[in-house]
Design a protein around this motif. Sequence first.
Motif, short mmCIF file in Angstrom:
data_model
loop_
_atom_site.label_atom_id
_atom_site.label_comp_id
_atom_site.label_asym_id
_atom_site.label_seq_id
_atom_site.Cartn_x
_atom_site.Cartn_y
_atom_site.Cartn_z
N ALA A 341 0.83 -1.21 0.00
CA ALA A 341 0.00 0.00 0.00
C ALA A 341 0.87 1.26 0.00
CB ALA A 341 -0.93 -0.01 1.21
N GLU A 342 1.96 1.23 0.73
CA GLU A 342 2.87 2.38 0.75
C GLU A 342 3.48 2.62 -0.63
OE1 GLU A 342 7.02 3.79 2.98
OE2 GLU A 342 5.92 2.04 3.71
N ALA A 345 0.89 4.14 -2.90
CA ALA A 345 0.73 5.57 -2.65
C ALA A 345 1.86 6.36 -3.29
CB ALA A 345 0.68 5.83 -1.14
N ARG A 346 3.07 5.82 -3.23
CA ARG A 346 4.19 6.51 -3.86
C ARG A 346 4.01 6.56 -5.37
NH1 ARG A 346 8.41 6.20 -6.82
NH2 ARG A 346 10.29 7.39 -6.35
N LEU A 348 1.26 6.61 -7.07
CA LEU A 348 0.24 7.61 -7.38
C LEU A 348 0.79 9.02 -7.22
CD1 LEU A 348 -2.87 6.00 -5.64
CD2 LEU A 348 -2.52 6.31 -8.10
N ALA A 349 1.61 9.24 -6.19
CA ALA A 349 2.16 10.56 -5.97
C ALA A 349 3.08 11.00 -7.11
CB ALA A 349 2.92 10.59 -4.64
N SER A 356 -6.94 12.05 -6.18
CA SER A 356 -7.66 11.58 -4.99
C SER A 356 -8.00 10.10 -5.08
CB SER A 356 -8.94 12.40 -4.80
OG SER A 356 -9.76 12.32 -5.96
N TYR A 357 -7.14 9.34 -5.75
CA TYR A 357 -7.39 7.90 -5.87
C TYR A 357 -7.31 7.23 -4.50
CZ TYR A 357 -6.67 8.21 -10.95
OH TYR A 357 -6.78 8.52 -12.28
N ASP A 358 -8.24 6.32 -4.25
CA ASP A 358 -8.11 5.43 -3.10
C ASP A 358 -7.17 4.29 -3.47
OD1 ASP A 358 -9.89 6.88 -1.52
OD2 ASP A 358 -11.62 5.75 -2.26
N ILE A 359 -6.71 3.59 -2.45
CA ILE A 359 -5.93 2.37 -2.65
C ILE A 359 -6.75 1.23 -2.07
CG2 ILE A 359 -3.83 1.13 -2.04
CD1 ILE A 359 -2.45 3.90 -1.92
#
Length: 367
Positions: A341-342, A345-346, A348-349, A356-359
């Motif tokens: 998950a981390e 998030a990276r 996506l960043a 504003s995507y969810d994971i």
Amino acid sequence: MTKTTTAPVLDTRALNRATLDRQLLLRRAALPAKAAVEHLLGLQAQNVKPPYYALAARLDGFRPEELSGLMADREVVRIVSMRSTIHTHTADDALTLRPLVQPARERELTQFRKGLEGVDLDRLAALARDLVEAEPRTMKQLREELLIEWPDADPQSLGIAARCRLPLVQVTPRGLWGRSGQVALTTAEHWLGRPAEPTPAPDATVLRYLAAFGPASVKDMQTWVGLTRLKEAFERLRPQLLTFRDEHGVELFDLPDAPRPAADTPAAPRFLPEFDNLLLSHADRTRVIPPEYRGRSWVGNMVHSTFLVDGFLAGVWRLEEDALVIEPFGRLTKAERDEVAEEAARTLAVMHPGSSYDIRFGTVVRP
């Protein structure tokens, strides 16, 4: 008495860690995008976005605009090369690697002999070159022009013949980040303003392949490049290479100073695009793909984006309208889920800053 020596054995995890290191996936590299594309001998690019995601997984500080700028400035191009697939290559490699794989493109044409009856392929290449260098053409436009000369030929075969005979690049805006554009083609020489190099001996490319994908066997490289009969090149280079064996006794070659990290070196999760060369560039892919997951990353002609856990293929992912959805092939521990998950998030960043995507973890994918 002659003393015999046995080549050291590299087990699957040792090969995995070495390959990840060469692929810039064991730790992110502080390299410019162009240097990474050159080191990796190109990036699979059947679709527009995969090369960008491939670099996001490998480079520290990468931004999509960097690769897009290189493409706009004609420092990298999209061209059919290894395995008859589109790759993003540096300009220099487009003019050297394409001549290297030209014999394979000629063999490819034999599959279309029926549709090319009566077609003079040398004349076709000359006519197609004149057409696309006068102005970039879509493949449909090129086929229509060639049909004027050979009205009884199969249109698809005419287009494939032009693609096989000529080093056709996709001109921008196709391939630029955040832009759209149909595929329009011209020759690499015309687009880059300089001639292609003479067909090179494969030796230098063997060394580059080992630097990016090694340790590797002759068959591994042949799988990557789509050529046969490379054993002679490896034999010429043998005095300057190290040799190993895998767990099945297959001989592997490597550069003496190339990194071969310990098998227990930590490997963080990585998100890869569809068709990433990490998964396609060895005859024996078990160094990255566990045998029980073989064939799980594609369905028919659809190939999924994948992710790695502990250096090995662990599942697929996709970007939906509101979420990055992760589908593991097996159960992940809580620590592994947190790390995946981390990394999501990276990703996506880097690729979609400010989004504003969810994971979301989807249903575990099973056979």
